[in-house]
Motif scaffolding. Structure first.
Motif, PDB file in Angstrom:
ATOM      1  N   TRP A  31      51.661 -11.298  -2.135  1.00  0.00           N
ATOM      2  CA  TRP A  31      51.723 -12.703  -2.542  1.00  0.00           C
ATOM      3  C   TRP A  31      52.560 -12.921  -3.800  1.00  0.00           C
ATOM      4  N   ALA A  32      53.024 -11.838  -4.417  1.00  0.00           N
ATOM      5  CA  ALA A  32      53.706 -11.932  -5.707  1.00  0.00           C
ATOM      6  C   ALA A  32      55.181 -11.547  -5.597  1.00  0.00           C
ATOM      7  N   GLU A  33      55.990 -12.115  -6.494  1.00  0.00           N
ATOM      8  CA  GLU A  33      57.407 -11.785  -6.569  1.00  0.00           C
ATOM      9  C   GLU A  33      57.583 -10.334  -7.009  1.00  0.00           C
ATOM     10  N   ALA A  34      58.699  -9.739  -6.630  1.00  0.00           N
ATOM     11  CA  ALA A  34      58.992  -8.365  -7.026  1.00  0.00           C
ATOM     12  C   ALA A  34      59.373  -8.291  -8.505  1.00  0.00           C
ATOM     13  N   ASP A  35      60.093  -9.297  -9.001  1.00  0.00           N
ATOM     14  CA  ASP A  35      60.506  -9.307 -10.400  1.00  0.00           C
ATOM     15  C   ASP A  35      59.318  -9.612 -11.303  1.00  0.00           C
ATOM     16  N   GLN A  36      59.355  -9.030 -12.484  1.00  0.00           N
ATOM     17  CA  GLN A  36      58.291  -9.271 -13.452  1.00  0.00           C
ATOM     18  C   GLN A  36      58.756 -10.263 -14.512  1.00  0.00           C
ATOM     19  N   ILE A  37      57.805 -11.033 -14.995  1.00  0.00           N
ATOM     20  CA  ILE A  37      58.080 -11.991 -16.060  1.00  0.00           C
ATOM     21  C   ILE A  37      57.107 -11.739 -17.208  1.00  0.00           C
ATOM     22  N   GLU A  38      57.437 -12.325 -18.351  1.00  0.00           N
ATOM     23  CA  GLU A  38      56.553 -12.251 -19.504  1.00  0.00           C
ATOM     24  C   GLU A  38      56.021 -13.651 -19.779  1.00  0.00           C
ATOM     25  N   LEU A  39      54.727 -13.741 -19.921  1.00  0.00           N
ATOM     26  CA  LEU A  39      54.051 -15.012 -20.183  1.00  0.00           C
ATOM     27  C   LEU A  39      53.385 -14.911 -21.550  1.00  0.00           C
ATOM     28  N   ARG A  40      53.626 -15.903 -22.402  1.00  0.00           N
ATOM     29  CA  ARG A  40      53.033 -15.931 -23.740  1.00  0.00           C
ATOM     30  C   ARG A  40      52.151 -17.157 -23.861  1.00  0.00           C
ATOM     31  N   GLY A  41      50.975 -16.963 -24.412  1.00  0.00           N
ATOM     32  CA  GLY A  41      50.089 -18.101 -24.572  1.00  0.00           C
ATOM     33  C   GLY A  41      48.827 -17.739 -25.320  1.00  0.00           C
ATOM     34  N   THR A  42      47.801 -18.532 -25.061  1.00  0.00           N
ATOM     35  CA  THR A  42      46.501 -18.378 -25.706  1.00  0.00           C
ATOM     36  C   THR A  42      45.431 -18.298 -24.631  1.00  0.00           C
ATOM     37  N   ILE A  43      44.494 -17.390 -24.796  1.00  0.00           N
ATOM     38  CA  ILE A  43      43.423 -17.241 -23.810  1.00  0.00           C
ATOM     39  C   ILE A  43      42.496 -18.453 -23.886  1.00  0.00           C
ATOM     40  N   ARG A  44      42.285 -19.081 -22.730  1.00  0.00           N
ATOM     41  CA  ARG A  44      41.385 -20.236 -22.637  1.00  0.00           C
ATOM     42  C   ARG A  44      40.062 -19.872 -21.977  1.00  0.00           C
ATOM     43  N   GLU A  45      40.112 -18.884 -21.078  1.00  0.00           N
ATOM     44  CA  GLU A  45      38.898 -18.479 -20.361  1.00  0.00           C
ATOM     45  C   GLU A  45      39.040 -17.024 -19.949  1.00  0.00           C
ATOM     46  N   ILE A  46      37.914 -16.299 -19.980  1.00  0.00           N
ATOM     47  CA  ILE A  46      37.885 -14.890 -19.583  1.00  0.00           C
ATOM     48  C   ILE A  46      36.759 -14.704 -18.576  1.00  0.00           C
ATOM     49  N   SER A  47      37.062 -14.055 -17.456  1.00  0.00           N
ATOM     50  CA  SER A  47      36.033 -13.688 -16.484  1.00  0.00           C
ATOM     51  C   SER A  47      36.207 -12.214 -16.148  1.00  0.00           C
ATOM     52  N   MET A  48      35.170 -11.450 -16.324  1.00  0.00           N
ATOM     53  CA  MET A  48      35.214 -10.022 -15.992  1.00  0.00           C
ATOM     54  C   MET A  48      34.554  -9.740 -14.639  1.00  0.00           C
ATOM     55  N   ALA A  49      34.273 -10.784 -13.878  1.00  0.00           N
ATOM     56  CA  ALA A  49      33.562 -10.662 -12.604  1.00  0.00           C
ATOM     57  C   ALA A  49      34.455 -10.110 -11.498  1.00  0.00           C
ATOM     58  N   PRO A  50      33.858  -9.357 -10.553  1.00  0.00           N
ATOM     59  CA  PRO A  50      34.595  -8.906  -9.384  1.00  0.00           C
ATOM     60  C   PRO A  50      35.004 -10.091  -8.516  1.00  0.00           C
ATOM     61  N   PRO A  51      35.980  -9.998  -7.654  1.00  0.00           N
ATOM     62  CA  PRO A  51      36.693  -8.763  -7.329  1.00  0.00           C
ATOM     63  C   PRO A  51      37.761  -8.393  -8.348  1.00  0.00           C
ATOM     64  N   HIS A  52      38.257  -9.356  -9.149  1.00  0.00           N
ATOM     65  CA  HIS A  52      39.252  -9.070 -10.176  1.00  0.00           C
ATOM     66  C   HIS A  52      38.922  -9.864 -11.426  1.00  0.00           C
ATOM     67  N   THR A  54      39.779 -12.062 -14.481  1.00  0.00           N
ATOM     68  CA  THR A  54      40.856 -13.040 -14.613  1.00  0.00           C
ATOM     69  C   THR A  54      40.850 -13.656 -16.002  1.00  0.00           C
ATOM     70  N   LEU A  55      41.998 -14.172 -16.373  1.00  0.00           N
ATOM     71  CA  LEU A  55      42.158 -14.895 -17.620  1.00  0.00           C
ATOM     72  C   LEU A  55      42.833 -16.221 -17.305  1.00  0.00           C
ATOM     73  N   ASN A  56      42.441 -17.267 -17.966  1.00  0.00           N
ATOM     74  CA  ASN A  56      43.201 -18.513 -17.955  1.00  0.00           C
ATOM     75  C   ASN A  56      43.962 -18.524 -19.264  1.00  0.00           C
ATOM     76  N   VAL A  57      45.286 -18.634 -19.160  1.00  0.00           N
ATOM     77  CA  VAL A  57      46.154 -18.564 -20.324  1.00  0.00           C
ATOM     78  C   VAL A  57      46.923 -19.872 -20.455  1.00  0.00           C
ATOM     79  N   ALA A  58      46.777 -20.527 -21.592  1.00  0.00           N
ATOM     80  CA  ALA A  58      47.487 -21.778 -21.865  1.00  0.00           C
ATOM     81  C   ALA A  58      48.815 -21.456 -22.538  1.00  0.00           C
ATOM     82  N   THR A  59      49.895 -21.999 -21.960  1.00  0.00           N
ATOM     83  CA  THR A  59      51.223 -21.823 -22.532  1.00  0.00           C
ATOM     84  C   THR A  59      51.700 -23.147 -23.109  1.00  0.00           C
ATOM     85  N   GLU A  60      52.680 -23.079 -23.991  1.00  0.00           N
ATOM     86  CA  GLU A  60      53.209 -24.305 -24.589  1.00  0.00           C
ATOM     87  C   GLU A  60      54.000 -25.126 -23.583  1.00  0.00           C
ATOM     88  N   LYS A  61      54.732 -24.460 -22.673  1.00  0.00           N
ATOM     89  CA  LYS A  61      55.641 -25.165 -21.767  1.00  0.00           C
ATOM     90  C   LYS A  61      55.048 -25.537 -20.420  1.00  0.00           C
TER      91      LYS A  61
END
Length: 128
Positions: A31-52, A54-61
């Protein structure tokens, strides 16, 4: 009663195929692109629950992104465990974004939180 067996077998097979397709679609990298990108932001939410985790990251743009980490064991092995980050921490994510350009979602291979690096998928990291 014997006439019900084919109907149940077909229904059971369909259910099994749906679960397999759902698991395949969610897991892996198709489901993901082959190329990698860099995302910069601030953590808004953290979940350590299975299956993966996840983080919600707020970016300026672009607003808020969903960042998927590895499975809980893999994420823990990287050193990113509960308490390693908190809401409001700055973060840099290296990873593969969704093939859907309208979806703000990515699979992280490396995250850097407050200067500490966590290699979630070290064998997939490609730096320029």
């Amino acid at each position: 009663m014997a006439g019900l067996f084919p109907t149940r077998a077909v229904a059971g097979s369909l259910v099994a195929m749906l679960f397999a397709a759902s698991a395949y679609g969610h897991h892996g990298w198709s489901w993901a692109e082959a190329d990698q990108i860099e995302l910069r932001g601030t953590i808004r939410e953290i979940s350590m629950a299975p299956p993966h985790p996840t983080l919600n990251v707020a970016t300026e743009k672009d607003g808020v992104w969903l960042v998927e980490l590895g499975n809980p064991r893999l994420t823990e092995r990287s050193g990113f465990v509960e308490g390693a980050a908190k809401i409001g921490d700055p973060i840099v994510v290296l990873g593969n974004r969704s093939l859907d350009p309208d979806e703000k979602r990515m699979k992280a291979v490396r995250i850097t939180v407050s200067g500490k690096v966590y290699d979630i998928y070290p064998d997939r990291i490609r730096t320029n």
